[in-house]
Enzyme design. Structure first.
Site, PDB file in Angstrom:
ATOM      1  N   PHE A 129       0.858  -1.183   0.000  1.00 17.98           N
ATOM      2  CA  PHE A 129       0.000   0.000   0.000  1.00 17.98           C
ATOM      3  C   PHE A 129       0.892   1.229   0.000  1.00 17.98           C
ATOM      4  O   PHE A 129       1.723   1.406   0.900  1.00 17.98           O
ATOM      5  CB  PHE A 129      -0.925   0.034   1.222  1.00 17.98           C
ATOM      6  N   ASP A 217       9.495   2.828   0.724  1.00 17.40           N
ATOM      7  CA  ASP A 217       8.383   3.542   1.333  1.00 17.40           C
ATOM      8  C   ASP A 217       8.468   3.320   2.850  1.00 17.40           C
ATOM      9  O   ASP A 217       8.104   2.272   3.359  1.00 17.40           O
ATOM     10  CB  ASP A 217       7.065   2.993   0.775  1.00 17.40           C
ATOM     11  N   LYS A 246       3.729  10.626   8.004  1.00 18.93           N
ATOM     12  CA  LYS A 246       3.191  10.202   9.300  1.00 18.93           C
ATOM     13  C   LYS A 246       3.916  10.821  10.498  1.00 18.93           C
ATOM     14  O   LYS A 246       3.682  11.961  10.850  1.00 18.93           O
ATOM     15  CB  LYS A 246       3.174   8.675   9.372  1.00 18.93           C
TER      16      LYS A 246
END
Length: 401
Positions: A129, A217, A246
């Site tokens: 994802f 990522d 984040k």
């Protein structure tokens, strides 16, 4: 208040919070909860950290935005800190993880263009994802998040996560068109899936041999979540490109794409940009987050308390047949269950004042703040056990009925 005026893109629990401090949140009725979600790996230094509050308050009264038409001192300071910690050379700042991954995908396209590859391919992992823009959806997996958005842009080759044989096969079949590989060191949204030992090192060597970019990522794993600044550091490698978001802003939106010099120089003025990216507020908060992690020793705390949490969960849940697996690194832990368990989120919150997350339908994902204390580890373990016991009781009543 109702959600009648909000687009139907989430299924929020009937629970709302008005205040947070450290690892705790309080609802409208003043009830206290232990937050083992941290805004999905965002508030890693805790809610309302006094240094974050002070930085936001002061900067809000000084300067919020000028645009990238001008130099931004805080942006340069944050780039210097991140490159020092990562071993990469240059940074581009934007507003989210998806934007950071779009930046990485554009670098891969430029890398291919420079090599004369007219129809480049990027290798990605099954069950990955990378975001919800059309480009990052193309690089992601899972029919639910892609439903209704086809045809998606870009050309990607998906292989099983951790499968070196599949990597060798697609290299043999498509190697001349492949420009890069994009992967998560630990797959978060698919249930905290761990790469096999040596996989990242093998990928690094494979990229070097074939002239590909290795792009990681680290939006969920980065900024201390696994007990190192970045998850790749457990394997003693350095990628060509890394994306962050984040925890970098602890709740203030910010994303970053870091790259080695030879890759970063593929961008030229006008080839990429962001109106709000790298603004003084977000970058000052990013600098403050990194300072807090260093000052409070939160890397070692994440490693220590994460291992403690893993050990205690494995010990206490060993007698639960519905628990299929427990895995993780640092304070990023997944518990696979034998049944769909989204309802456990509400049970844990309502009955045990514990906030947990569920991903891929049947995996409890624990992402508590890096400030987690030993006694709070016990609170999480006790809450998980009690929640599973509650589920058993409800299931037995339903079955008997």
């Amino acid at each position: 208040m109702t959600a009648a005026h909000l687009m139907n893109t989430y299924q929020p629990l009937p629970l709302s919070f008005v205040r947070g401090l450290g690892t705790r949140l309080w609802d409208h009725d003043g009830r206290e909860y232990l937050d083992a979600v941290a805004g999905v790996a965002v508030t890693s230094v805790g809610h309302s950290h006094p240094k974050i509050v002070a930085a936001i308050s002061e900067q809000a009264g000084l300067l919020l935005h000028t645009s990238n038409l001008y130099s931004i001192d805080w942006q340069q300071q944050l780039a210097q800190k991140l490159t020092r910690l990562s071993g990469l050379d240059q940074a581009f700042f934007n507003n989210s993880g998806a934007e950071a991954n779009e930046t990485a995908l554009k670098l891969a396209r430029l890398h291919a263009w420079k090599k004369g590859i007219e129809r480049p391919l990027i290798v990605v992992m099954e069950n990955a994802f990378h975001g919800r823009t059309l480009g990052t959806l193309s690089a992601s997996d899972g029919p639910a998040v892609r439903l209704g958005f086809n045809p998606l842009p870009g050309e990607f080759l998906k292989i099983p996560f951790g499968d070196l044989k599949s990597l060798a096969t697609i290299t043999r079949l498509h190697g001349e068109r492949i420009a890069a590989i994009l992967l998560e060191p630990i797959q978060g949204e698919s249930g905290v899936q761990m790469a096999p030992a040596g996989f990242l090192l093998a990928v690094r060597e494979h990229c070097d041999r074939n002239g590909w970019l290795m792009m990681l990522d680290e939006i969920q794993t980065g900024i201390g979540r696994t007990g190192q600044w970045f998850a790749f550091q457990h394997d003693g490698i350095v990628p060509d490109v890394m994306t962050l978001a984040k925890a970098l802003g602890n709740g203030i939106p910010i994303g970053a794409c870091l790259a080695r010099d030879k890759v970063a120089q593929l961008f030229t003025p006008g080839s990429h940009g962001s109106t709000f990216g790298g603004n003084p507020l977000a970058c000052r908060v990013g600098c403050t987050v990194l300072e807090i992690i260093e000052e409070q020793g939160l890397l070692s705390n994440a490693e220590r308390q994460g291992q403690h949490l893993l050990d205690r969960l494995r010990a206490e849940l060993s007698g639960y047949p519905e628990v299929l697996a427990i895995r993780g690194r640092g304070l990023m832990i997944g518990i696979d269950l034998a049944f769909p368990c989204r309802d456990l989120m509400l049970t844990a919150a309502r009955e045990h004042s514990l906030l947990i997350n569920v991903t891929r339908g049947s995996t409890i994902r624990l992402l508590p703040p890096l400030t987690l204390a030993a006694e709070e580890v016990e609170t999480i373990v006790r809450g998980i056990c009690q929640t599973l016991n509650s589920h058993r009781s409800h299931s037995e009543i339903a079955h008997a009925g």
